[in-house]
Design a protein around this motif. Sequence first.
Motif, PDB file in Angstrom:
ATOM      1  N   MET A  42     -55.290  41.422  14.297  1.00  9.22           N
ATOM      2  CA  MET A  42     -54.376  42.334  15.006  1.00  9.22           C
ATOM      3  C   MET A  42     -53.174  41.540  15.533  1.00  9.22           C
ATOM      4  N   ALA A  43     -51.985  42.086  15.316  1.00  6.85           N
ATOM      5  CA  ALA A  43     -50.768  41.395  15.739  1.00  6.85           C
ATOM      6  C   ALA A  43     -50.654  41.395  17.260  1.00  6.85           C
ATOM      7  N   THR A  44     -50.242  40.264  17.821  1.00 13.34           N
ATOM      8  CA  THR A  44     -50.024  40.144  19.254  1.00 13.34           C
ATOM      9  C   THR A  44     -48.575  40.493  19.584  1.00 13.34           C
ATOM     10  N   GLU A  45     -48.274  40.581  20.888  1.00 16.65           N
ATOM     11  CA  GLU A  45     -46.892  40.843  21.298  1.00 16.65           C
ATOM     12  C   GLU A  45     -45.974  39.739  20.798  1.00 16.65           C
ATOM     13  N   ARG A  46     -46.460  38.507  20.811  1.00 14.06           N
ATOM     14  CA  ARG A  46     -45.618  37.413  20.332  1.00 14.06           C
ATOM     15  C   ARG A  46     -45.420  37.481  18.820  1.00 14.06           C
ATOM     16  N   ASP A  47     -46.441  37.917  18.096  1.00 16.66           N
ATOM     17  CA  ASP A  47     -46.264  38.126  16.648  1.00 16.66           C
ATOM     18  C   ASP A  47     -45.177  39.156  16.391  1.00 16.66           C
ATOM     19  N   GLU A  48     -45.208  40.238  17.151  1.00 14.37           N
ATOM     20  CA  GLU A  48     -44.211  41.294  16.980  1.00 14.37           C
ATOM     21  C   GLU A  48     -42.819  40.808  17.361  1.00 14.37           C
ATOM     22  N   LEU A  49     -42.744  39.984  18.424  1.00 14.76           N
ATOM     23  CA  LEU A  49     -41.457  39.426  18.811  1.00 14.76           C
ATOM     24  C   LEU A  49     -40.910  38.528  17.712  1.00 14.76           C
ATOM     25  N   ARG A  50     -41.778  37.695  17.145  1.00 16.20           N
ATOM     26  CA  ARG A  50     -41.337  36.817  16.055  1.00 16.20           C
ATOM     27  C   ARG A  50     -40.806  37.628  14.882  1.00 16.20           C
ATOM     28  N   ASP A  51     -41.536  38.647  14.479  1.00 18.11           N
ATOM     29  CA  ASP A  51     -41.094  39.474  13.355  1.00 18.11           C
ATOM     30  C   ASP A  51     -39.746  40.121  13.649  1.00 18.11           C
ATOM     31  N   ARG A  52     -39.587  40.591  14.878  1.00 20.72           N
ATOM     32  CA  ARG A  52     -38.333  41.264  15.247  1.00 20.72           C
ATOM     33  C   ARG A  52     -37.159  40.296  15.239  1.00 20.72           C
ATOM     34  N   LEU A  53     -37.352  39.111  15.813  1.00 21.04           N
ATOM     35  CA  LEU A  53     -36.272  38.129  15.833  1.00 21.04           C
ATOM     36  C   LEU A  53     -35.956  37.632  14.428  1.00 21.04           C
ATOM     37  N   ASP A  54     -36.983  37.430  13.612  1.00 15.19           N
ATOM     38  CA  ASP A  54     -36.748  37.008  12.230  1.00 15.19           C
ATOM     39  C   ASP A  54     -35.936  38.048  11.467  1.00 15.19           C
ATOM     40  N   ARG A  55     -36.282  39.326  11.624  1.00 12.63           N
ATOM     41  CA  ARG A  55     -35.543  40.380  10.919  1.00 12.63           C
ATOM     42  C   ARG A  55     -34.103  40.460  11.406  1.00 12.63           C
ATOM     43  N   ALA A  56     -33.935  40.354  12.716  1.00 17.16           N
ATOM     44  CA  ALA A  56     -32.587  40.490  13.279  1.00 17.16           C
ATOM     45  C   ALA A  56     -31.650  39.384  12.826  1.00 17.16           C
ATOM     46  N   THR A  57     -32.197  38.195  12.599  1.00 16.73           N
ATOM     47  CA  THR A  57     -31.346  37.028  12.324  1.00 16.73           C
ATOM     48  C   THR A  57     -31.520  36.483  10.912  1.00 16.73           C
ATOM     49  N   ALA A  58     -32.051  37.303  10.024  1.00 15.61           N
ATOM     50  CA  ALA A  58     -32.308  36.834   8.661  1.00 15.61           C
ATOM     51  C   ALA A  58     -31.045  36.340   7.968  1.00 15.61           C
ATOM     52  N   HIS A  59     -29.886  36.829   8.387  1.00 12.30           N
ATOM     53  CA  HIS A  59     -28.622  36.449   7.747  1.00 12.30           C
ATOM     54  C   HIS A  59     -28.030  35.163   8.318  1.00 12.30           C
ATOM     55  N   LEU A  60     -28.674  34.580   9.316  1.00 10.30           N
ATOM     56  CA  LEU A  60     -28.143  33.395   9.976  1.00 10.30           C
ATOM     57  C   LEU A  60     -28.885  32.141   9.532  1.00 10.30           C
ATOM     58  N   ASP A  61     -28.165  31.024   9.510  1.00  4.17           N
ATOM     59  CA  ASP A  61     -28.779  29.733   9.208  1.00  4.17           C
ATOM     60  C   ASP A  61     -29.015  28.975  10.511  1.00  4.17           C
ATOM     61  N   PRO A  62     -30.269  28.597  10.792  1.00  2.83           N
ATOM     62  CA  PRO A  62     -30.550  27.807  11.996  1.00  2.83           C
ATOM     63  C   PRO A  62     -29.866  26.440  11.921  1.00  2.83           C
ATOM     64  N   PRO A  63     -29.667  25.796  13.091  1.00  4.86           N
ATOM     65  CA  PRO A  63     -30.087  26.241  14.419  1.00  4.86           C
ATOM     66  C   PRO A  63     -29.109  27.231  15.041  1.00  4.86           C
ATOM     67  N   TYR A  64     -29.635  28.148  15.822  1.00  7.20           N
ATOM     68  CA  TYR A  64     -28.824  29.100  16.560  1.00  7.20           C
ATOM     69  C   TYR A  64     -29.648  29.602  17.742  1.00  7.20           C
ATOM     70  N   ALA A  65     -28.978  30.273  18.670  1.00  4.45           N
ATOM     71  CA  ALA A  65     -29.642  30.782  19.869  1.00  4.45           C
ATOM     72  C   ALA A  65     -29.430  32.280  19.973  1.00  4.45           C
ATOM     73  N   VAL A  66     -30.423  32.957  20.516  1.00  2.00           N
ATOM     74  CA  VAL A  66     -30.332  34.401  20.705  1.00  2.00           C
ATOM     75  C   VAL A  66     -30.721  34.760  22.127  1.00  2.00           C
ATOM     76  N   VAL A  67     -30.243  35.906  22.567  1.00  2.53           N
ATOM     77  CA  VAL A  67     -30.678  36.507  23.829  1.00  2.53           C
ATOM     78  C   VAL A  67     -31.139  37.918  23.533  1.00  2.53           C
ATOM     79  N   ASP A  68     -32.363  38.208  23.893  1.00  2.00           N
ATOM     80  CA  ASP A  68     -32.939  39.539  23.730  1.00  2.00           C
ATOM     81  C   ASP A  68     -32.443  40.401  24.886  1.00  2.00           C
ATOM     82  N   LEU A  69     -31.579  41.359  24.581  1.00  2.00           N
ATOM     83  CA  LEU A  69     -30.923  42.137  25.636  1.00  2.00           C
ATOM     84  C   LEU A  69     -31.898  42.994  26.431  1.00  2.00           C
ATOM     85  N   THR A  70     -32.936  43.488  25.789  1.00  2.00           N
ATOM     86  CA  THR A  70     -33.916  44.288  26.529  1.00  2.00           C
ATOM     87  C   THR A  70     -34.565  43.463  27.627  1.00  2.00           C
ATOM     88  N   ALA A  71     -34.952  42.224  27.292  1.00  2.00           N
ATOM     89  CA  ALA A  71     -35.568  41.348  28.284  1.00  2.00           C
ATOM     90  C   ALA A  71     -34.552  40.906  29.332  1.00  2.00           C
TER      91      ALA A  71
END
Length: 402
Positions: free
Chosen positions: A1-30
């Motif tokens: 079963m996926a954890t909250e952190r698993d879901e966060l990882r999937d969400r951040l990966d999808r959101a930034t798939a077009h970017l090449d690391p390293p980079y930084a993000v801020v989750d606006l909801t949090a």
Amino acid sequence: MATERDELRDRLDRATAHLDPPYAVVDLTAFDANATALAGRAGGKPLRLASKSVRSRELTRRALDTPGWRGIMAFTLAEAIWLARSELTDDVLVAYPTVGRGSLGELTADAALAETVTLMVDDVAQLDLVDDVQPADRRPEIRVCLDLDASWRPLGGRVHVGVRRSPVHTAQAAATLAATVAGRPGFRLVGLMAYEAQIAGLGDAPPGQATLGAAIRFTQRRSYRELLHRRSAVVAAVRDLADLELVNGGGTGSVAATSADPSITEITAGSGLYGPTLFDGYRAWRPTPAAFFACSVVRRPDPTVATVLGGGWIASGPAAASRLPTPWLPEGLTMIGAEGAGEVQTPLTGPGAAGLHLGDRVWFRHAKAGELCERVNDLHLVDGDEVVATVPTYRGEGRAFL
């Protein structure tokens, strides 16, 4: 079963798939949830935003748009002038004394700036420097705030608990300096600050260290009681000499406790907006992690190790493991003690390493808040699983203040 952190990882990966690391993000909801939660803990008293903990003008503006937030605490006069001219606020308090003649020259030559920016002082010599840059009869009146040392000094001062800031520790010392400022042409005493670092900046529940945590909590209770009485006496003594507009204290780690002090009129906060790892060790309130940086897996030395490019974004303070970034996503990653977080590569081991492939992202959390922004030009703002904006950091705007 996926954890909250698993879901966060999937969400951040999808959101930034077009970017090449390293980079930084801020989750606006949090970020927004943290801003609202901090304001709610302040007991109706306004929060002053510590700009060094954000280091992005756009996110500073976003926080200040949250009900309960008012004014900025800058960490240098040069930064304060830049922020004031950005029209983010008409109230900027400089957190540390200033000896930069160039910045003082700008301040003393501009009446609008002088009405917006408040200098921090703990020594008459700091006033002398202002007058040396521009005599009182040739400049606007300069707003001044006194910095009171909030450390705890039990056993007759033989023990020092807290940071070493101002030499002004007692009501008598504060009154003496306040009288000098109040009676000196060209200055207006408008504020008093007392930052209780041993309470606001020290986690009371360090993970896996129950005995140390109990000792810290005992020390903080004793320190708080002592400061409550001493700060009240200082404020009363200074108010006899000047009409104070503000009495500032606290930080993210002590918003509720500091707001309960009747002598306090406002509380400073900032780090809690991003939720860095140092705040994982607090019992009273823990922010939701909102700021992350991503590094790419570039090699697999063996099946138990995944190595990312970069990662050595170390926080200031005592040289200790607590200042290292934390590999957060996927779960189950640890650094190798002999190598730690490297400038060009960081090998990671643990259960989470086996499933990583070349090109995968590893998401880190910084130990501190705003220092993350010294490593990147931009912050990618994520809402859900989409980057909705990309905003510059101070570095991205060509600004480096310390």
